[in-house]
Design a protein around this motif. Structure first.
Motif, PDB file in Angstrom:
ATOM      1  N   HIS A  92       0.757  -1.185  -0.077  1.00 34.39           N
ATOM      2  CA  HIS A  92      -0.169  -0.030   0.089  1.00 34.39           C
ATOM      3  C   HIS A  92       0.804   1.207  -0.200  1.00 34.39           C
ATOM      4  N   VAL A 263       3.828  17.400   7.585  1.00 31.98           N
ATOM      5  CA  VAL A 263       2.482  17.599   7.248  1.00 31.98           C
ATOM      6  C   VAL A 263       2.222  16.615   6.057  1.00 31.98           C
ATOM      7  N   PHE A 265       3.749  13.708   5.323  1.00 33.40           N
ATOM      8  CA  PHE A 265       3.444  12.366   5.648  1.00 33.40           C
ATOM      9  C   PHE A 265       2.241  12.182   6.575  1.00 33.40           C
ATOM     10  N   ILE A 266       1.671  13.028   7.158  1.00 28.96           N
ATOM     11  CA  ILE A 266       0.364  12.846   7.673  1.00 28.96           C
ATOM     12  C   ILE A 266      -0.734  12.393   6.735  1.00 28.96           C
ATOM     13  N   PHE A 269       0.238   8.874   5.159  1.00 25.47           N
ATOM     14  CA  PHE A 269      -0.141   7.753   5.786  1.00 25.47           C
ATOM     15  C   PHE A 269      -1.535   7.545   6.123  1.00 25.47           C
ATOM     16  N   TYR A 270      -2.487   8.730   6.026  1.00 26.42           N
ATOM     17  CA  TYR A 270      -3.814   8.906   6.067  1.00 26.42           C
ATOM     18  C   TYR A 270      -4.399   7.925   4.627  1.00 26.42           C
ATOM     19  N   PHE A 273      -3.323   4.230   4.910  1.00 22.34           N
ATOM     20  CA  PHE A 273      -4.095   3.202   5.938  1.00 22.34           C
ATOM     21  C   PHE A 273      -5.736   3.315   5.713  1.00 22.34           C
ATOM     22  N   TYR A 274      -6.106   4.548   5.319  1.00 20.57           N
ATOM     23  CA  TYR A 274      -7.782   4.912   5.232  1.00 20.57           C
ATOM     24  C   TYR A 274      -8.339   5.111   3.631  1.00 20.57           C
ATOM     25  N   ASN A 275      -7.416   5.610   2.643  1.00 19.81           N
ATOM     26  CA  ASN A 275      -7.921   5.768   1.672  1.00 19.81           C
ATOM     27  C   ASN A 275      -6.885   5.436   0.329  1.00 19.81           C
ATOM     28  N   PHE A 276      -6.501   4.224   0.252  1.00 17.79           N
ATOM     29  CA  PHE A 276      -5.609   3.623  -0.777  1.00 17.79           C
ATOM     30  C   PHE A 276      -6.171   3.237  -1.960  1.00 17.79           C
TER      31      PHE A 276
END
Lengths: 405, 332
Positions: A92, A263, A265-266, A269-270, A273-276
């Motif tokens: 991912h 900023v 990287f936040i 990684f969002y 993990f949550y919207n790939f």
């Protein structure tokens, strides 16, 4: 041999043999960056960091991927996703980074266009950057083949078909590229080689060149101001940080880069993990099947604008248009006839040109994904493609007319 | 600072606009809209389809009578199903009727006319009541695949109507299933009973013949593989092509597509030979859970690690900001 005195510290020992203090000065503490910049100047480091993520995640994936038409799909979707510890995370990260890297490249490019950072002495920065864009595109395309899903296969089929050259009917060339009549094992293994060896090597070399081209002309600044670097550097070194127009790359510029990177990287990684899903097309989770054409074949989002320039025209004209669109950005420093190095907002007609170009590329991108069978979308696509070329034809004229600032 | 925020706003706006254009907007235009009906079955969708075909037939002047007859038959059929669902079924009387079902739907059943009759051990909770009624009355109509059996062939379960004849008998058997065959079931059982007679799932090492055992000797393994191939040939002959392996279908199709497809395959893939499965909402949730376990196994790990990684970078960014502030001190 030179006379080596006994070193009193590890740093001194290294300095005697490798000149690390000189390197540190040249590359960091006395590499001068203008102070008058905004966070868009951090995009280069963000790209370097994203390339690092792609490299690291790629190395882990490479240990389990199998370049064989019978094994590739399941090695990605089963072995890496189910059996390898954190294999899903590497995949991912790799998939999201491959998509996001293009977003940052486009931001980086349009920043350069907006501030005129490709002019007078900075042409090589732009040209080496464009070479990077092309190699990244090839890297992305070759990587997309590897999971050997439906979209891998059919995108591979469509794109290699372009090399038949329309009415030239150069099918021999297409077969030579594929190593077969249709995409198969030879096709997959050669794209695998390109993706994991030749293209990354070229990219690393070009990144070094791109950094090198920055050194003498220096980075541009928010107002396109010409700075006397020697004078500004002396002022800074004398301790007058406030009035000097420059800052050292490390640690002052870097501290801001790292903050912007945080900023980024936040957000990154969002997405991981949550919207790939946006970066991993569902169609590619169906195994490649040469007998079943998917309802819609479209490239990843970052190729859509040039794909849309190919589509609305007749076969030969479309290919020519597509070919020009691929290379026209290389010509930017030479088509912009104005000597002004300034933000677009101060450049009259060029300001309008900039936003029109950005909007046109967005419209092309949107239309590139939609089925061309819809007449409305096809017409919008045609108008946007024509606008694209009209803008490039207009560029030398409007910049020639531009008043000198 | 204000300028930076303004630029950030512009970049964010265009990024989100771009995302909207290539994802939600593009997908809304690329896929036809199919309404979900919450896993209830009263034939509305089937009748609508038949009426649309009738309208098309009338326009072309081709096979109007046939289309008219189909639409009429569908209306009558589903009206009857709704009528039967209002009858009070007697589960005790239904047991005798169910004995007829168990003649084919038994453990270790062989392929009959195309597929292995699935186990009915959890049919009461897995399938919707109306669907079960419809299935016993007319399996082809219930599955919305009557177009496959128009001419000479008969649905493999077609003889059921000669075994369970009256409406009251149908209501009784369904009452029996709802009362006695409705225990808790695992997600795997849901998949096995509802899907596996046609669909294999290689990532779960399971096929139309059930879980593939481990063999000590290669020749036994190969013998089993031949059996699988033979079974798949029968399914292929019946369905026209081998139904796809569902190992990662959960990632290959959107949630909405899967849901509406399972409710009524014709709605998303007109003319497909896949019959409606007739899952209840509860049954579908179980099947979906199993498809997720196998096709998207990292979901729990993602959800467990995600917040920590994000938190790490929030702290990282906070510290980086403080460092930046310190380094830029005295520069403006």
């Amino acid at each position: 041999m030179a006379n080596f005195e006994k070193a009193n510290s590890f740093n001194q020992w290294m300095d005697q043999r490798l000149g690390v203090n000189t390197i540190k000065k040249v590359m960091q503490t006395e590499y001068w960056i203008p102070k008058n910049i905004n966070f868009l100047w951090a995009m280069g480091m963000i790209l370097a960091a994203t390339f690092g993520l792609l490299l690291i995640s790629g190395i882990f994936l490479l240990m389990y991927y199998k370049p064989d038409v019978n094994l590739a799909f399941d090695s990605v979707n089963y072995i890496i996703m189910s059996e390898v510890g954190y294999g899903w995370l590497w995949r991912h990260v790799h998939g999201v980074a491959a998509s996001v890297v293009f977003l940052v490249i486009y931001i980086h490019m349009f920043t350069g266009i907006y501030y005129g950072s490709y002019k007078k002495g900075r042409e090589l920065i732009w040209l080496s950057g464009m070479l990077l864009f092309v190699t990244f595109s090839a890297e992305a395309f070759s990587g997309y083949m590897l999971p050997w899903g439906q979209m891998s296969y059919w995108a591979g089929m469509v794109i290699t078909n372009l090399f038949s050259g329309g009415s030239l009917e150069a099918y021999g060339l297409v077969e030579w590229i594929r190593g077969d009549y249709v995409p198969g094992d030879a096709f997959l293994t050669r794209f695998f080689m390109l993706h994991v060896l030749l293209l990354p090597l070229a990219i690393i070399g070009l990144i070094v060149l791109h950094f090198g081209t920055l050194r003498l002309p220096h980075v541009n600044n928010q107002d396109g101001e010409e700075i006397d670097y020697e004078e500004a550097a002396e002022l800074y070194k004398s301790g007058n940080h406030k009035d000097s127009k420059v800052i050292p790359f490390s640690p002052v510029f870097l501290s801001k880069d790292i903050f912007v990177m945080g900023v980024y990287f936040i957000l990154f990684f969002y997405l991981v993990f949550y919207n790939f899903q946006f970066a991993m097309d569902p169609v590619n989770f169906d195994p490649a099947d040469g007998l079943k054409t998917p309802a819609h074949i479209y490239p990843e989002w970052y190729f859509l604008w040039s794909y849309e320039i190919l589509r609305p025209f007749s076969k030969d004209l479309g290919l020519v248009a597509f070919g020009i669109a691929q290379v026209i950005f290389f010509a930017l420093p030479f088509l912009d006839r104005s000597p002004n190095v300034a933000p677009a907002s101060k450049r009259g007609l060029f300001h309008i040109w900039f936003w029109l170009m950005l909007l046109d590329i967005l419209v092309l991108t949107f239309m590139g994904k939609l089925p061309p069978t819809d007449a409305l979308f096809a017409n919008i696509g045609l108008v946007a493609a024509l606008t694209f070329f009209a803008l490039w034809i207009a560029l030398p004229i409007i910049t020639k007319l531009e008043k000198k600032l | 600072m204000n300028k930076e925020l303004k630029i950030f706003g512009v970049v964010t706006f265009f990024t989100l606009f771009l995302y909207w254009g290539v994802e939600p907007f593009a997908h809304s235009q690329m896929h036809k809209h199919v309404e979900s009906h919450g896993f209830t079955y009263d034939g509305t969708a089937d009748i609508k389809e038949a009426e649309a075909k009738l309208a098309a037939a009338k326009e072309s002047g081709n096979k109007v009578e046939k289309a008219e007859a189909t639409a009429k038959a569908k209306k009558e059929f589903w009206a009857n199903v709704v009528k039967i669902s209002k009858l009070k079924g007697d589960p005790v009387a239904g047991e005798a009727g169910f004995a007829m079902c168990a003649g084919c739907h038994m453990d270790g059943a062989m392929n009959m006319g195309g597929v292995i009759p699935p186990s009915l051990n959890h049919a009461g909770s897995l399938y919707d009541k109306n669907y079960l009624i419809a299935l016993i009355k007319n399996p082809a109509m219930a599955g919305n695949v009557d177009h496959k059996y128009k001419d000479t062939s008969m649905h493999p379960m077609g003889s059921v109507s000669s075994m369970i004849t009256t409406d009251q008998d149908v209501a009784n058997v369904v009452a029996y299933l709802k009362a006695n065959k409705a225990g808790e079931l695992t997600t795997k059982e849901a998949f096995t009973e509802a899907c596996e007679r046609c669909h294999a799932m290689r990532y779960a090492k399971t096929t139309q013949l059930g879980d593939t055992p481990k063999f000590k000797y290669k020749k036994d393994e190969l013998k089993h593989q031949v059996k699988i191939l033979e079974e798949q040939d029968l399914v292929k002959a019946y369905m026209g092509k081998l139904p796809p392996d569902l190992s990662i279908i959960i990632r290959a199709r959107s949630e909405h597509f899967l849901e509406t497809f399972v409710e009524n395959p014709q709605s998303q893939l007109a003319g497909t030979s896949m019959p409606r499965v007739g899952l209840s909402h509860e049954g579908y949730e179980k099947v979906k859970e199993y498809l997720t376990e196998i096709g998207d196994p990292s979901k729990p790990a993602r959800e467990a690690i995600g917040p920590w990684v994000i938190l790490f970078f929030i702290i990282f960014t906070g510290l980086a900001f403080l460092w930046k502030k310190e380094k830029w001190n005295g520069h403006h």
